[in-house]
Design an enzyme around this catalytic site. Structure first.
Site, PDB file in Angstrom:
ATOM      1  N   ASP A  12       0.871  -1.168   0.000  1.00 55.31           N
ATOM      2  CA  ASP A  12       0.000   0.000   0.000  1.00 55.31           C
ATOM      3  C   ASP A  12       0.917   1.230   0.000  1.00 55.31           C
ATOM      4  O   ASP A  12       2.105   1.131   0.301  1.00 55.31           O
ATOM      5  CB  ASP A  12      -0.877  -0.034   1.253  1.00 55.31           C
ATOM      6  CG  ASP A  12      -1.642   1.256   1.468  1.00 55.31           C
ATOM      7  OD1 ASP A  12      -2.373   1.665   0.565  1.00 55.31           O
ATOM      8  OD2 ASP A  12      -1.473   1.864   2.551  1.00 55.31           O
ATOM      9  N   ASP A  14      -0.073   5.118   1.030  1.00 53.98           N
ATOM     10  CA  ASP A  14      -0.264   6.060   2.132  1.00 53.98           C
ATOM     11  C   ASP A  14      -0.255   5.355   3.482  1.00 53.98           C
ATOM     12  O   ASP A  14      -1.035   4.426   3.712  1.00 53.98           O
ATOM     13  CB  ASP A  14      -1.576   6.821   1.960  1.00 53.98           C
ATOM     14  CG  ASP A  14      -1.538   7.765   0.775  1.00 53.98           C
ATOM     15  OD1 ASP A  14      -0.600   8.568   0.699  1.00 53.98           O
ATOM     16  OD2 ASP A  14      -2.435   7.689  -0.085  1.00 53.98           O
ATOM     17  N   THR A 106      -2.387   1.237  -4.673  1.00 51.25           N
ATOM     18  CA  THR A 106      -2.938   2.346  -3.892  1.00 51.25           C
ATOM     19  C   THR A 106      -4.360   2.712  -4.288  1.00 51.25           C
ATOM     20  O   THR A 106      -4.772   2.501  -5.435  1.00 51.25           O
ATOM     21  CB  THR A 106      -2.030   3.588  -4.032  1.00 51.25           C
ATOM     22  OG1 THR A 106      -2.601   4.690  -3.315  1.00 51.25           O
ATOM     23  CG2 THR A 106      -1.842   3.990  -5.488  1.00 51.25           C
ATOM     24  N   SER A 107      -5.070   3.296  -3.334  1.00 59.28           N
ATOM     25  CA  SER A 107      -6.418   3.815  -3.608  1.00 59.28           C
ATOM     26  C   SER A 107      -6.375   5.214  -4.205  1.00 59.28           C
ATOM     27  O   SER A 107      -7.415   5.778  -4.542  1.00 59.28           O
ATOM     28  CB  SER A 107      -7.247   3.834  -2.314  1.00 59.28           C
ATOM     29  OG  SER A 107      -7.469   2.525  -1.844  1.00 59.28           O
ATOM     30  N   LYS A 137     -10.279  -1.120  -2.838  1.00 62.30           N
ATOM     31  CA  LYS A 137     -10.238  -1.796  -1.537  1.00 62.30           C
ATOM     32  C   LYS A 137     -11.524  -1.510  -0.761  1.00 62.30           C
ATOM     33  O   LYS A 137     -12.013  -0.381  -0.812  1.00 62.30           O
ATOM     34  CB  LYS A 137      -9.029  -1.305  -0.736  1.00 62.30           C
ATOM     35  CG  LYS A 137      -7.696  -1.536  -1.435  1.00 62.30           C
ATOM     36  CD  LYS A 137      -6.555  -0.832  -0.706  1.00 62.30           C
ATOM     37  CE  LYS A 137      -5.254  -0.920  -1.465  1.00 62.30           C
ATOM     38  NZ  LYS A 137      -4.152  -0.208  -0.791  1.00 62.30           N
ATOM     39  N   ASP A 162      -1.727  -0.699   6.089  1.00 65.81           N
ATOM     40  CA  ASP A 162      -1.912  -0.019   7.365  1.00 65.81           C
ATOM     41  C   ASP A 162      -3.381   0.262   7.661  1.00 65.81           C
ATOM     42  O   ASP A 162      -3.690   0.917   8.657  1.00 65.81           O
ATOM     43  CB  ASP A 162      -1.141   1.307   7.395  1.00 65.81           C
ATOM     44  CG  ASP A 162      -1.806   2.377   6.543  1.00 65.81           C
ATOM     45  OD1 ASP A 162      -1.916   3.519   7.022  1.00 65.81           O
ATOM     46  OD2 ASP A 162      -2.228   2.070   5.416  1.00 65.81           O
TER      47      ASP A 162
END
Length: 201
Positions: A12, A14, A106-107, A137, A162
């Protein structure tokens, strides 16, 4: 934990490789003010998830066009807010010594992902963003795509996350999941540097 069967790592971005939590929260705080939302409710669901998902939860009254506009506004607030975006503890040492293929999943959209990774000095060899998939996600699509691009079976990938939505996505993809910030993964770590001896090849 024995990670000798791991053949690739899917990170991931961030909060995992990039410390951008303050920038993320500033953007959502501004957005919440503009959209009449409670910031605590927003932050309870926003971390690690695509902006559109958060908007739909917080403002269920918006139609698809309204959700798209609200999500675009939230991303716009983040693009240039990079003053305190840095690598997370242990990230640079881990990546410098990592011999396994790796990707960032990543989102964020590609513009924001490249801006944040660039600010942190991280050059991802493979990048999967929200624009590359149809479901973000906690859907596993992003991690499945990352594994496919690396040519490694998901079960032989380590997902590093995270946020609970990201852990759920990694597990749904069939990967082993290492989790930060007290989130419940297959392996709990304080920082990504703890993975260095576990991934030594």
């Amino acid at each position: 934990m024995d990670l000798t069967s791991i053949e690739a790592v899917l990170f991931d971005m961030d909060g995992t490789l990039v410390d951008s939590d303050a920038a993320v929260e500033r953007a959502w705080a501004t957005w919440a003010g503009e959209y009449g939302a409670d910031i605590d409710a927003v932050l309870a669901v926003a971390h690690g998830a695509p902006a559109g998902r958060t908007v739909r939860i917080i403002r269920p009254d918006l139609d698809d066009a309204g959700v798209a506009a609200a999500a675009a506004r939230q991303l716009e607030l983040q693009y240039d807010d990079l003053s305190d975006v840095v690598p997370t503890p242990g990230a640079m040492a881990l990546l410098a010594g990592l011999r396994l293929p790796w990707a960032v999943v990543t989102s964020a959209d590609v513009r924001l992902a490249k801006a944040r990774l660039g600010a942190a000095g991280i050059d991802a060899p493979v990048l999967v963003t929200v624009e590359d998939i149809s479901a973000g996600k906690p859907d596993p699509e992003g991690y499945l795509r990352g594994a496919s691009l690396l040519g490694v079976a998901p079960a032989r990938c380590l997902v590093v996350e995270d946020a609970e939505v990201g852990v759920a996505a990694g597990r749904a993809a069939g990967a082993v999941v290492a989790a930060l910030k007290g989130v419940d993964g297959d392996l709990r770590i304080r920082d990504v540097g703890e993975l260095i001896p576990l991934l030594a090849r």
